[in-house]
Design a protein around this motif. Structure first.
Motif, PDB file in Angstrom:
ATOM      1  N   LEU A 165      30.969 -87.567  14.971  1.00 42.30           N
ATOM      2  CA  LEU A 165      31.028 -89.028  14.984  1.00 42.30           C
ATOM      3  C   LEU A 165      30.181 -89.539  16.139  1.00 42.30           C
ATOM      4  O   LEU A 165      30.595 -89.512  17.292  1.00 42.30           O
ATOM      5  CB  LEU A 165      32.478 -89.494  15.122  1.00 42.30           C
ATOM      6  CG  LEU A 165      33.453 -88.923  14.078  1.00 42.30           C
ATOM      7  CD1 LEU A 165      34.872 -89.383  14.381  1.00 42.30           C
ATOM      8  CD2 LEU A 165      33.032 -89.296  12.666  1.00 42.30           C
ATOM      9  N   GLY A 166      28.972 -89.988  15.832  1.00 42.87           N
ATOM     10  CA  GLY A 166      28.066 -90.454  16.865  1.00 42.87           C
ATOM     11  C   GLY A 166      28.590 -91.694  17.568  1.00 42.87           C
ATOM     12  O   GLY A 166      29.325 -92.495  16.983  1.00 42.87           O
ATOM     13  N   ASP A 167      28.180 -91.846  18.841  1.00 49.18           N
ATOM     14  CA  ASP A 167      28.645 -92.979  19.647  1.00 49.18           C
ATOM     15  C   ASP A 167      30.158 -93.075  19.521  1.00 49.18           C
ATOM     16  O   ASP A 167      30.721 -94.142  19.231  1.00 49.18           O
ATOM     17  CB  ASP A 167      27.958 -94.263  19.182  1.00 49.18           C
ATOM     18  CG  ASP A 167      28.134 -95.412  20.153  1.00 49.18           C
ATOM     19  OD1 ASP A 167      28.500 -95.155  21.315  1.00 49.18           O
ATOM     20  OD2 ASP A 167      27.928 -96.567  19.742  1.00 49.18           O
ATOM     21  N   LEU A 184      26.475 -91.014  12.576  1.00 48.59           N
ATOM     22  CA  LEU A 184      27.028 -89.688  12.327  1.00 48.59           C
ATOM     23  C   LEU A 184      26.031 -88.634  12.772  1.00 48.59           C
ATOM     24  O   LEU A 184      24.815 -88.876  12.782  1.00 48.59           O
ATOM     25  CB  LEU A 184      27.301 -89.482  10.833  1.00 48.59           C
ATOM     26  CG  LEU A 184      28.472 -90.217  10.179  1.00 48.59           C
ATOM     27  CD1 LEU A 184      28.457 -89.954   8.678  1.00 48.59           C
ATOM     28  CD2 LEU A 184      29.792 -89.792  10.787  1.00 48.59           C
ATOM     29  N   LEU A 185      26.533 -87.454  13.097  1.00 49.90           N
ATOM     30  CA  LEU A 185      25.705 -86.284  13.378  1.00 49.90           C
ATOM     31  C   LEU A 185      26.031 -85.256  12.308  1.00 49.90           C
ATOM     32  O   LEU A 185      27.003 -84.502  12.426  1.00 49.90           O
ATOM     33  CB  LEU A 185      25.999 -85.761  14.786  1.00 49.90           C
ATOM     34  CG  LEU A 185      25.771 -86.773  15.913  1.00 49.90           C
ATOM     35  CD1 LEU A 185      26.335 -86.264  17.224  1.00 49.90           C
ATOM     36  CD2 LEU A 185      24.292 -87.096  16.054  1.00 49.90           C
ATOM     37  N   HIS A 186      25.242 -85.245  11.260  1.00 48.96           N
ATOM     38  CA  HIS A 186      25.553 -84.426  10.090  1.00 48.96           C
ATOM     39  C   HIS A 186      25.205 -82.967  10.364  1.00 48.96           C
ATOM     40  O   HIS A 186      24.173 -82.662  10.966  1.00 48.96           O
ATOM     41  CB  HIS A 186      24.774 -84.927   8.870  1.00 48.96           C
ATOM     42  CG  HIS A 186      25.369 -84.515   7.573  1.00 48.96           C
ATOM     43  ND1 HIS A 186      25.200 -83.255   7.053  1.00 48.96           N
ATOM     44  CD2 HIS A 186      26.145 -85.195   6.688  1.00 48.96           C
ATOM     45  CE1 HIS A 186      25.845 -83.171   5.896  1.00 48.96           C
ATOM     46  NE2 HIS A 186      26.427 -84.338   5.650  1.00 48.96           N
ATOM     47  N   PRO A 187      26.064 -82.020   9.911  1.00 49.78           N
ATOM     48  CA  PRO A 187      25.762 -80.608  10.154  1.00 49.78           C
ATOM     49  C   PRO A 187      24.555 -80.095   9.383  1.00 49.78           C
ATOM     50  O   PRO A 187      23.976 -79.079   9.768  1.00 49.78           O
ATOM     51  CB  PRO A 187      27.051 -79.897   9.704  1.00 49.78           C
ATOM     52  CG  PRO A 187      27.683 -80.827   8.725  1.00 49.78           C
ATOM     53  CD  PRO A 187      27.367 -82.193   9.215  1.00 49.78           C
ATOM     54  N   ASP A 188      24.160 -80.775   8.323  1.00 49.95           N
ATOM     55  CA  ASP A 188      22.970 -80.381   7.576  1.00 49.95           C
ATOM     56  C   ASP A 188      21.730 -80.768   8.390  1.00 49.95           C
ATOM     57  O   ASP A 188      21.491 -81.952   8.634  1.00 49.95           O
ATOM     58  CB  ASP A 188      22.954 -81.083   6.219  1.00 49.95           C
ATOM     59  CG  ASP A 188      21.816 -80.599   5.324  1.00 49.95           C
ATOM     60  OD1 ASP A 188      20.818 -80.057   5.855  1.00 49.95           O
ATOM     61  OD2 ASP A 188      21.910 -80.774   4.100  1.00 49.95           O
ATOM     62  N   PRO A 189      20.921 -79.795   8.838  1.00 51.45           N
ATOM     63  CA  PRO A 189      19.767 -80.131   9.685  1.00 51.45           C
ATOM     64  C   PRO A 189      18.754 -81.026   8.987  1.00 51.45           C
ATOM     65  O   PRO A 189      17.939 -81.672   9.654  1.00 51.45           O
ATOM     66  CB  PRO A 189      19.173 -78.758  10.026  1.00 51.45           C
ATOM     67  CG  PRO A 189      19.672 -77.834   8.962  1.00 51.45           C
ATOM     68  CD  PRO A 189      21.024 -78.341   8.588  1.00 51.45           C
ATOM     69  N   ARG A 190      18.788 -81.082   7.666  1.00 50.30           N
ATOM     70  CA  ARG A 190      17.873 -81.987   6.956  1.00 50.30           C
ATOM     71  C   ARG A 190      18.275 -83.445   7.144  1.00 50.30           C
ATOM     72  O   ARG A 190      17.465 -84.345   6.931  1.00 50.30           O
ATOM     73  CB  ARG A 190      17.850 -81.633   5.469  1.00 50.30           C
ATOM     74  CG  ARG A 190      17.247 -80.261   5.166  1.00 50.30           C
ATOM     75  CD  ARG A 190      17.456 -79.876   3.724  1.00 50.30           C
ATOM     76  NE  ARG A 190      18.889 -79.759   3.408  1.00 50.30           N
ATOM     77  CZ  ARG A 190      19.355 -79.419   2.203  1.00 50.30           C
ATOM     78  NH1 ARG A 190      18.510 -79.194   1.211  1.00 50.30           N
ATOM     79  NH2 ARG A 190      20.654 -79.330   1.993  1.00 50.30           N
ATOM     80  N   ARG A 191      19.504 -83.673   7.527  1.00 51.77           N
ATOM     81  CA  ARG A 191      19.969 -85.042   7.777  1.00 51.77           C
ATOM     82  C   ARG A 191      20.022 -85.321   9.279  1.00 51.77           C
ATOM     83  O   ARG A 191      19.496 -86.303   9.748  1.00 51.77           O
ATOM     84  CB  ARG A 191      21.344 -85.259   7.148  1.00 51.77           C
ATOM     85  CG  ARG A 191      21.314 -85.310   5.631  1.00 51.77           C
ATOM     86  CD  ARG A 191      22.642 -85.803   5.098  1.00 51.77           C
ATOM     87  NE  ARG A 191      22.641 -85.925   3.649  1.00 51.77           N
ATOM     88  CZ  ARG A 191      22.242 -87.005   2.991  1.00 51.77           C
ATOM     89  NH1 ARG A 191      21.790 -88.045   3.666  1.00 51.77           N
ATOM     90  NH2 ARG A 191      22.285 -87.044   1.679  1.00 51.77           N
ATOM     91  N   GLY A 192      20.682 -84.454  10.025  1.00 47.33           N
ATOM     92  CA  GLY A 192      20.763 -84.641  11.473  1.00 47.33           C
ATOM     93  C   GLY A 192      21.486 -85.920  11.829  1.00 47.33           C
ATOM     94  O   GLY A 192      22.573 -86.205  11.338  1.00 47.33           O
ATOM     95  N   SER A 193      20.881 -86.715  12.697  1.00 47.18           N
ATOM     96  CA  SER A 193      21.471 -87.969  13.136  1.00 47.18           C
ATOM     97  C   SER A 193      21.198 -89.051  12.096  1.00 47.18           C
ATOM     98  O   SER A 193      20.046 -89.382  11.808  1.00 47.18           O
ATOM     99  CB  SER A 193      20.870 -88.382  14.487  1.00 47.18           C
ATOM    100  OG  SER A 193      21.395 -89.616  14.902  1.00 47.18           O
TER     101      SER A 193
END
Length: 211
Positions: A78-80, A148-157
Motif C-alpha cells: 500500500l503506497g503512501d 499501490l506497489l504491485h508484486p508483478d514487476p511489469r506493473r510496479g508502482s
C-alpha cells in the motif's frame, strides 16, 4: 469458495455464485462485513498481497482493516501507506464504532489501537485535525485514487481507483464489496522502490502526545 455464512440456503447459494462472479474480475476485489472481516476474495486480490509475511491476526485475506493498521508488511504493498491508507481506514473505523459501538470484533480492534501509543495518538488527537485539513472527501473510499506497489514487476508502482459497491443482496447480508481498479502507469514514469518492513509503532504522521 465463500466462508460459512449464517442465513438461508438461498443466501449461501448466492454467495457461492457471487464468488464465481468475483473470480472473473481481473482487478483485486474483496467482499467484507462491517468489521472488515473478509468473506470473499478473488485471485487478483490474493496475488496483490502474495508477498506479505505471516501474521496471527492481520492477514489481508482475514481482516483488511487489521492488515492496513497492524501488519508490518502493509507499506510494502500500500503506497503512501499512512496518509493514503491508514488514516482513511482509521476514519472509517471511527465511524463504524459510532454505528456499532458494542460490536465485540470492533472493540477488539479498538483495544489493539490503544496498545500502540502512536496509533492511539493518531486516532484520538490527530484524526479529527487530519479530516479538517484534507476534507471529508479524503476519507471516502469510493472513487479515491491511491498508490499501490504491485508484486508483478511489469506493473510496479501503480495507482488504483477504489470502487465500493453494495448490491442489495450483499447489503442485506451486511456485506460490501471493494475493488481496486489498477490504472496503467505511463512507460516514462519512474518505478518507486518498495519500502522496508515497519517495526512496532506504525504511524509517524501524528506525533505521540508529550509526557
Amino acid at each position: 469458495m465463500p466462508r460459512p455464512v449464517p442465513g438461508t440456503a438461498e443466501a449461501r447459494a448466492y454467495l457461492q455464485d457471487y464468488a464465481a462472479y468475483l473470480e472473473a474480475v481481473t482487478f483485486p476485489s474483496v467482499v467484507m462485513d462491517h468489521r472488515w472481516d473478509v468473506v470473499l476474495a478473488n485471485s487478483a486480490f490474493e496475488t496483490l498481497f502474495r508477498g506479505v509475511g505471516p501474521h496471527p491476526t492481520a492477514l489481508p485475506g482475514d481482516n483488511f482493516l487489521r492488515f492496513v493498521l497492524f501488519h508490518p508488511d502493509a507499506s510494502s504493498v500500500l503506497g503512501d501507506h499512512e496518509s493514503s491508507w491508514c488514516l482513511p481506514m482509521l476514519a472509517c473505523f471511527a465511524a463504524a464504532v459510532e454505528r456499532h459501538g458494542h460490536d465485540a470484533g470492533l472493540q477488539a480492534i479498538r483495544r489493539e489501537i490503544a496498545q500502540d501509543p502512536l496509533m492511539e495518538a493518531a486516532y484520538r488527537q490527530g484524526l479529527p485535525h487530519w479530516i479538517r485539513a484534507v476534507g471529508a472527501e479524503a476519507v471516502e473510499h469510493d472513487g479515491a485514487v491511491r498508490p499501490l506497489l504491485h508484486p508483478d514487476p511489469r506493473r510496479g508502482s501503480v495507482e488504483c481507483r477504489v470502487v465500493v459497491e453494495t448490491p442489495r443482496n450483499l447489503r442485506e447480508l451486511g456485506y460490501t464489496r471493494l475493488t481496486l481498479v489498477l490504472r496503467e502507469t505511463p512507460a516514462s514514469a519512474p518505478r518507486r522502490a518498495r519500502r522496508p518492513r515497519r517495526a512496532a509503532g506504525h504511524l509517524s504522521v501524528v506525533p505521540a502526545p508529550e509526557a
